[in-house]
Design a protein around this motif. Structure first.
Motif, PDB file in Angstrom:
ATOM      1  N   GLU A  61       0.981  -1.474  -0.068  1.00 30.57           N
ATOM      2  CA  GLU A  61       0.308  -0.526   0.261  1.00 30.57           C
ATOM      3  C   GLU A  61       0.976   1.207  -0.359  1.00 30.57           C
ATOM      4  O   GLU A  61       0.321   2.424   0.157  1.00 30.57           O
ATOM      5  CB  GLU A  61      -1.020  -0.014   1.166  1.00 30.57           C
ATOM      6  N   SER A  62       2.016   1.201   0.109  1.00 31.94           N
ATOM      7  CA  SER A  62       2.831   2.140  -0.152  1.00 31.94           C
ATOM      8  C   SER A  62       2.689   3.401  -0.898  1.00 31.94           C
ATOM      9  O   SER A  62       2.953   2.924  -2.532  1.00 31.94           O
ATOM     10  CB  SER A  62       4.576   1.696   0.360  1.00 31.94           C
ATOM     11  N   PRO A  63       3.208   4.280  -0.963  1.00 28.91           N
ATOM     12  CA  PRO A  63       3.889   5.307  -2.012  1.00 28.91           C
ATOM     13  C   PRO A  63       4.240   4.655  -2.990  1.00 28.91           C
ATOM     14  O   PRO A  63       4.050   4.751  -4.454  1.00 28.91           O
ATOM     15  CB  PRO A  63       3.183   6.296  -1.469  1.00 28.91           C
ATOM     16  N   ILE A  64       5.359   4.106  -2.604  1.00 25.62           N
ATOM     17  CA  ILE A  64       6.484   3.955  -3.326  1.00 25.62           C
ATOM     18  C   ILE A  64       6.250   2.338  -3.949  1.00 25.62           C
ATOM     19  O   ILE A  64       6.392   2.114  -5.497  1.00 25.62           O
ATOM     20  CB  ILE A  64       7.778   3.518  -2.249  1.00 25.62           C
ATOM     21  N   ALA A  65       5.274   1.615  -3.577  1.00 24.85           N
ATOM     22  CA  ALA A  65       4.878   1.052  -4.194  1.00 24.85           C
ATOM     23  C   ALA A  65       4.262   0.939  -5.056  1.00 24.85           C
ATOM     24  O   ALA A  65       4.246   0.157  -6.779  1.00 24.85           O
ATOM     25  CB  ALA A  65       4.239  -0.469  -3.390  1.00 24.85           C
TER      26      ALA A  65
END
Ligand SMILES: CC[C@@H](C(=O)O)C(=O)SCCNC(=O)CCNC(=O)[C@H](O)C(C)(C)COP(=O)(O)OP(=O)(O)OC[C@H]1O[C@@H](n2cnc3c(N)ncnc32)[C@H](O)[C@@H]1OP(=O)(O)O
Ligand SMILES: [Co+2]
Length: 142
Positions: A61-65
């Motif tokens: 769910e990370s913005p980076i993912a």
């Protein structure tokens, strides 16, 4: 805004990228820090007056993912140093920018941060960061 505080680069593998950036810059990262509220593990490099933040995702769910899935590795954001984050949030909101968090939140490297949506900034995610105030002296005296 005072200066560019850091450039954030999204990477798949922090350790592999630490090795790469060490070769590139000729210096090792000076810290690794996890910011669980953002779903990231970061490392920081200093090159002269410049600072690079490498970011690896710690959850899907990370913005980076999400960024890595859509765009692949690369520049994720540009961060500007500000003296008064709350005042800058108010000023930029009034100017019509989409500020993603109206309340400063915890960043890495002892910063309070806020983000501007790339939709309002020509496709570039902008981070604002202010040095977090030092904890009261008595915290360190126990
Ligand atoms: C370590 C802490 C801190 C520090 O101290 O330095 C950090 O740097 S944390 C860094 C990670 N945290 C963040 O990025 C928080 C702010 N970001 C967000 O809130 C979100 O990523 C977002 C910008 C609101 C986008 O989220 P969302 O809408 O859920 O993602 P989508 O994948 O659906 O994207 C929508 C749209 O936006 C484009 N996009 C997303 N990220 C970026 C980006 N970094 N740069 C440019 N454009 C971006 C994405 O491509 C989509 O566009 P379209 O495909 O055209 O719809
Ligand atoms: Co950043």
């Amino acid at each position: 805004m005072k200066k560019i505080e850091h450039v954030g680069i999204a990477v798949h593998d922090l350790e592999a990228s630490n090795t790469l950036f060490k070769k590139l810059l000729g210096v090792s990262h000076y810290k690794i820090e996890e910011v669980s509220s953002e779903g990231v593990r970061t490392s920081f490099f200093k090159s002269g007056p410049n600072k690079i933040e490498l970011l690896e995702a710690t959850s899907p769910e990370s913005p980076i993912a999400k960024f890595l899935e859509k765009k692949g590795e690369g520049i994720h954001h540009v961060a500007f140093a500000v003296d008064d984050l709350e005042a800058e949030i108010a000023r930029l909101t009034k100017e019509g920018f989409t500020v993603l968090n109206q309340t400063p939140k915890k960043g890495a490297d002892n910063k309070l941060v806020a983000f501007l949506h790339p939709i309002s900034t020509n496709g570039v995610l902008i981070e604002l960061c202010q040095e977090a105030p030092s904890p009261p002296v008595e915290w360190g005296m126990e």
